[in-house]
Design an enzyme around this catalytic site. Sequence first.
Site, PDB file in Angstrom:
ATOM      1  N   ASP A 185       3.013 101.143   4.336  1.00  0.00           N
ATOM      2  CA  ASP A 185       3.006 101.663   5.710  1.00  0.00           C
ATOM      3  C   ASP A 185       2.755 103.166   5.787  1.00  0.00           C
ATOM      4  O   ASP A 185       3.265 103.944   4.970  1.00  0.00           O
ATOM      5  CB  ASP A 185       4.342 101.356   6.378  1.00  0.00           C
ATOM      6  N   TRP A 228      -1.525  95.210   2.181  1.00  0.00           N
ATOM      7  CA  TRP A 228      -1.027  96.414   1.502  1.00  0.00           C
ATOM      8  C   TRP A 228      -1.797  96.743   0.220  1.00  0.00           C
ATOM      9  O   TRP A 228      -1.214  97.226  -0.761  1.00  0.00           O
ATOM     10  CB  TRP A 228       0.454  96.271   1.149  1.00  0.00           C
ATOM     11  N   GLY A 229      -3.074  96.441   0.157  1.00  0.00           N
ATOM     12  CA  GLY A 229      -3.855  96.797  -1.034  1.00  0.00           C
ATOM     13  C   GLY A 229      -3.567  95.933  -2.245  1.00  0.00           C
ATOM     14  O   GLY A 229      -3.900  96.312  -3.374  1.00  0.00           O
ATOM     15  N   ASP A 285       0.562  89.606   8.097  1.00  0.00           N
ATOM     16  CA  ASP A 285       1.348  90.393   7.143  1.00  0.00           C
ATOM     17  C   ASP A 285       1.626  89.604   5.860  1.00  0.00           C
ATOM     18  O   ASP A 285       1.200  88.445   5.713  1.00  0.00           O
ATOM     19  CB  ASP A 285       2.647  90.852   7.839  1.00  0.00           C
ATOM     20  N   ALA A 323      -3.702  92.315  -4.676  1.00  0.00           N
ATOM     21  CA  ALA A 323      -4.611  91.238  -5.098  1.00  0.00           C
ATOM     22  C   ALA A 323      -6.080  91.663  -5.002  1.00  0.00           C
ATOM     23  O   ALA A 323      -6.943  90.833  -4.726  1.00  0.00           O
ATOM     24  CB  ALA A 323      -4.361  89.951  -4.287  1.00  0.00           C
TER      25      ALA A 323
HETATM   26  C1  GAL Z   1       4.963  95.712   7.506  1.00  0.00           C
HETATM   27  C2  GAL Z   1       3.595  96.148   7.978  1.00  0.00           C
HETATM   28  C3  GAL Z   1       3.804  97.044   9.174  1.00  0.00           C
HETATM   29  C4  GAL Z   1       4.520  96.261  10.260  1.00  0.00           C
HETATM   30  C5  GAL Z   1       5.822  95.672   9.711  1.00  0.00           C
HETATM   31  C6  GAL Z   1       6.475  94.715  10.692  1.00  0.00           C
HETATM   32  O1  GAL Z   1       4.810  94.904   6.394  1.00  0.00           O
HETATM   33  O2  GAL Z   1       2.961  96.846   6.938  1.00  0.00           O
HETATM   34  O3  GAL Z   1       2.566  97.510   9.637  1.00  0.00           O
HETATM   35  O4  GAL Z   1       3.696  95.241  10.735  1.00  0.00           O
HETATM   36  O5  GAL Z   1       5.607  94.976   8.515  1.00  0.00           O
HETATM   37  O6  GAL Z   1       7.643  94.174  10.194  1.00  0.00           O
END
Ligand code: GAL
Length: 466
Positions: free
Chosen positions: A275, A254-255, A203, A257
Amino acid sequence: MSFLAHAMRYDYFVVQSAATAALAHIGVWAQCSGIGKDSCASAAPPSAIPDLISVAAASPTATSAIISAPTAGPSKETGKTPALGWNSWNAYRCNISEAKVLAAANQIVSLGLKDAGYEYVNIDDCWSELTRDPVTKRIVPDPIKFPNGISSVANQVHALGLKIGIYSDAGTETCAGYPASLGFEDIDAATFSEWGIDYLKYDNCNVPKNWTDAPTPPNDDWYESNSAIRYRQMAGALATTQTTRPIQFSLCIWGEAHVWDWGAKVGHSWRMAGDSTPDWSYITSIVGRNAQNLSSIDFFSHNDMDMMEIGNGNLTIEEQRTHFAAWIFMKSPILLGTDNILSAPTVHQLGTLSKDQVAIITNPELLAFHQDTTIGTPATPFGTKGTGPPEFFAGQSAKGTHVFIINTSNNTETKSFAFDDVPGLGQEASFVVHDMWSGSDAGTFNESFSVDVAPHDTVAFLITAA
Ligand code: GAL
């Protein structure tokens, strides 16, 4: 109460050893959600972590720091076709446990999902203690959620013939405030490998300010951006430590860079946006965004449209078909994210995956397109472009040419196309149109084909010369 509100409640009321201290951080995760979310930078960078941007500005050493960042690519022993499996986040948020993960693994077998090709059982955020082991610096599994550790869960998942995934983050803390891997890549990669991990979701929360990206990366190459280097550090660590099993590397970036430009040099898949949510607007927006970046998709190289919402929220059955079909024809990883998988599919009631839902996610012809080992590229838009997301897509598989049509309107519409306009089809006089959803032929047609498509539904065809 909406699904999201329900899920948030889980976060705030979870009674676990780590929970109280974690609560302060969950707001950070919440701020990070949404389709265009920015990285969730924390204000205080730990001094142990190198500062490439300021080094870059200061001296020629910078260039060597950037050049010396690992260049190891992802393993070619895994991730050729997009991942199929389940992930704990959409179902449970932080309220996870060994029992829930193993129940999901068992349901993957008993519902026939394993036979259909699903193999990953992925643990998301919140699986660990809030601090590393003070001596070894390893991340420690939460003893209440995972009383037998992660390696024991891994063994049990492997015994079912499935694979196991874990989660970390290329920052100082995960999105929910647990220890993350920036600066600890070697230790964590070695730990995951020792536990028997097959998949790492990585992440993008809590990136120290000195690791954020300049507006333009060095040499105009986003592979040299700080974001890419944070991910490359882990790719390098995985390459040297994955001794027992290859680890599929999923960049949850998250798309940001321009990841589609360099993602394949670092991992097997990369998130294209924030998300997912269980609503039609999420599906159309991610399809539209992804449709602009399909050239990065091929074997070992997958745009990730985020986890499945089938079984969550109030998507109609047609919308769920489109959700699945679009992830299929764009070759996105498909990770189911509902706890409804824990219930029997034979009775249709709230909290239960219906027979229709199981039929969608196990459709053999759609899954064969997704998992095709002959052609790795996705279906791409054809025909005239409207203002919304494209509706007509065509692609190739070992079986031939496929056409997928999404009806994005709120009314049933007749959708037509001329065979001449479908990329990949020859000049034959007539074609057999085969319905991939039902597994039966729609008939033989000359010149063109028309079909009525229900609101928000997607039709899927294999087209071969008659
Ligand atoms: C977000 C991620 C989610 C999940 C979450 C956990 O940044 O996009 O899919 O993993 O964190 O905290």
